[in-house]
Write a protein that holds these residues in place. Structure first.
Motif, PDB file in Angstrom:
ATOM      1  N   GLU A  14       0.763  -0.958   0.068  1.00 44.88           N
ATOM      2  CA  GLU A  14       0.038   0.030  -0.123  1.00 44.88           C
ATOM      3  C   GLU A  14       0.754   1.207  -0.024  1.00 44.88           C
ATOM      4  N   TRP A  15       1.863   1.215   0.985  1.00 45.45           N
ATOM      5  CA  TRP A  15       2.672   2.357   0.973  1.00 45.45           C
ATOM      6  C   TRP A  15       3.386   2.656  -0.233  1.00 45.45           C
ATOM      7  N   LYS A  18       1.494   4.205  -3.071  1.00 43.81           N
ATOM      8  CA  LYS A  18       1.472   5.482  -2.966  1.00 43.81           C
ATOM      9  C   LYS A  18       2.269   6.328  -3.576  1.00 43.81           C
ATOM     10  N   GLN A  19       3.670   5.706  -3.096  1.00 42.32           N
ATOM     11  CA  GLN A  19       4.831   6.393  -3.919  1.00 42.32           C
ATOM     12  C   GLN A  19       5.038   6.357  -5.329  1.00 42.32           C
ATOM     13  N   GLN A  21       2.585   6.434  -7.373  1.00 41.26           N
ATOM     14  CA  GLN A  21       1.412   6.914  -8.092  1.00 41.26           C
ATOM     15  C   GLN A  21       2.071   8.103  -8.703  1.00 41.26           C
TER      16      GLN A  21
END
Lengths: 358, 175
Positions: A14-15, A18-19, A21
């Motif tokens: 998940e982390w 996001k990076q 994206q």
């Protein structure tokens, strides 16, 4: 994986998503990969193929010189991509050195050349191994997992006749395109040796993306190894060879769907049964039958063990099995088999493997 | 992006326009995975167009229309692997320009640029195979099971490889 490790992995994913994206949002597909442009390339390729096929059907009097080459035309910069895809996609040369020697073998009367026996297949040439195996040993040996996603040729429902035993009535093989849909599972490699596993992995990959390769047998006699696999737009050729070169199968697959050849009638054994002639392939065969007897084509549904025995046999009972014939599948693919030292029963079992679902 | 199943069905029957339509729906995904895996736009374009042609030729063999996306992604993955095997030096470097929109002049462009550079620098330290896993599991959002199927590798192996790669990346990015 333990539950806490799974949770940790999910959180990491998940982390990281996001990076990424910010980077991924900016990646735009270049114009050269637009569907309309690639579609045009495809149409051009198909037009070229049709042109080549019509050139092949020109009568012999005005036949153009035969050009043996891979198509290498380039249509602007983008056509290089189409050429790479359209020509030999497989560098599955499991034995490049042996491939040349094998070609030398095939040019002889059939006896393996001692000179060609320098490199045993097991040393040879698994030079080119899938990078997943060599560069990243952590990945381990990939298993041929049953996978619903990858494509495979439509597979036949297993006919009852394939019980592994010969019935009184001759058993018939079913062409894959006559069958309904079936499983897409790939099968395990034929043995546990790393070399065999690598072979099975590469052949399995080929089957997923190549229509001709979908006809390749999954299981072979233990002592036979695939020594070369070669494909261009029209042919797929595979050689299976024993380590002492005494047993060999040369299998070629070719798409004749544009001009399907005429098969022999199985009720006329004089057109194919080598045992009827004291000296097959020579003057003992009547001239009007020679072409058929030398190179018969059978419909796949006509193939029986008896018929294979008529083509692959040991004439001197103790010397060596030899034979050749062709098989016509209902979608126009023709498989040509040339056999040395492999019995009719073994060949019949191999043909069963060539029908998906068996 | 969601793939139109009816178009896949028609493409299986040989409809070129339907195939083009389905391809268009997935083209960006294919290109992204190829770009991350191979590190440069030129090779990524090559393998995507090879994948297009191979998929068109082989779509008749696709048994389940719902599997079109992982199926074509698998073809792409095989193509990427072959291309990677041709890199003589086991090339890891990325062509950064291929990843960046150099015309971006929106507010906050400097901050985004430094974040992107950090990501690309961290990516460059990965092997092409590791980048391929990241492209599938992180960028495309495939599960570990789906990623393993696409790469035709054992699920446990993919899981541990992904775990290690994420740890490596995160350590770099949080420096």
């Amino acid at each position: 994986m333990e539950p806490y490790e799974e949770k940790e992995l999910e959180e990491s994913l998940e982390w990281m998503r996001k990076q990424f994206q910010v980077l991924t949002d900016e990646i735009k597909i270049p114009d050269s990969l637009r569907a309309d442009i690639l579609k045009k390339q495809l149409e051009q390729m198909e037009a070229e193929e049709m042109h080549k096929q019509s050139a092949r059907s020109v009568p012999s009097k005005i036949r153009r010189p035969k050009i043996i080459a891979f198509p290498r035309k380039t249509i602007a910069g983008l056509a290089a991509c189409a050429v790479i895809a359209g020509t030999s996609l497989v560098s599955y040369q499991l034995g490049r050195n042996n491939g040349e020697k094998l070609a030398a073998l095939e040019n002889t009367s059939g006896s393996p050349s001692l000179a060609a026996a320098e490199d045993a297949p097991e040393n040879a040439a698994y030079d080119e191994v899938d990078d997943l195996l060599i560069e990243d040993p952590d990945m381990g040996t990939p298993e041929l997992a049953a996978s619903p996603a990858p494509a495979a040729a439509p597979q036949a429902e297993a006919p009852e006749a394939f019980s592994g035993e010969e019935d009184a009535a001759p058993r018939m093989l079913q062409s894959p395109s006559e069958a309904g849909t079936g499983g897409t599972e790939t099968t395990e490699g034929p043995s546990d040796s790393p070399a065999k596993k690598e072979q099975a992995f590469i052949v399995a990959e080929a089957k997923e993306i190549s229509r001709l390769a979908s006809y390749l047998p999954d299981a072979l006699p233990e002592d036979l190894m695939e020594t070369a696999l070669f494909e261009d737009q029209e042919n797929l050729s595979v050689s299976y060879l024993s380590s002492d070169y005494s047993r060999q199968i040369q299998l070629t697959l070719r798409d004749f769907s544009q001009q399907i050849p005429v098969p022999v009638d199985p009720s006329q054994p004089e057109t194919y049964d080598l045992r009827l002639y004291p000296q097959p392939y020579t003057d003992s065969v009547p001239e009007e039958l020679a072409a058929q007897v030398n190179d018969p084509l059978f419909r796949v549904e006509d193939i029986t063990l008896s018929l294979v025995e008529a083509r692959v046999f040991d004439p001197n009972e103790g010397s060596q099995y030899r034979g050749n014939f062709r098989i016509l599948f209902s979608d126009g693919v023709v498989a040509t088999l040339n056999v040395t030292g492999v019995s009719a029963e073994e060949i019949y079992e191999i043909i069963e493997q060539m029908v998906p679902g068996e | 992006m969601v793939v139109d199943i009816e178009a896949v069905r028609q493409a299986r029957q040989g409809n070129q326009d339907s195939f083009a339509q389905v391809y268009q729906q997935i083209a960006e995904d294919l290109y992204r995975v190829a770009l991350y895996s191979l590190g440069n736009a030129h090779d990524a374009q090559d393998v995507v167009s090879e994948t297009f042609i191979e998929a068109y030729k082989g779509i008749r063999n696709l048994r389940d229309e719902n599997s079109f996306k992982p199926w074509i992604m698998r073809i792409l993955s095989i193509r990427c692997k072959r291309r990677i095997s041709q890199y003589i030096t086991g090339r890891n470097e990325l062509d950064i320009d291929d990843f960046l929109d150099l015309t971006d002049d929106r507010e906050g462009v400097e901050e985004r640029s430094s974040q992107k550079i950090a990501l690309l620098t961290a990516l460059e330290k990965l092997t092409p195979q590791e980048r391929q896993i990241i492209a599938l599991a992180v960028v495309q959002g495939y599960t570990v099971r789906e990623t393993a199927e696409i790469l035709n590798a054992p699920q446990g192996t993919v899981s541990s490889k992904l775990h290690r790669t994420l740890k490596k990346l995160r350590a770099d990015l949080e420096k």
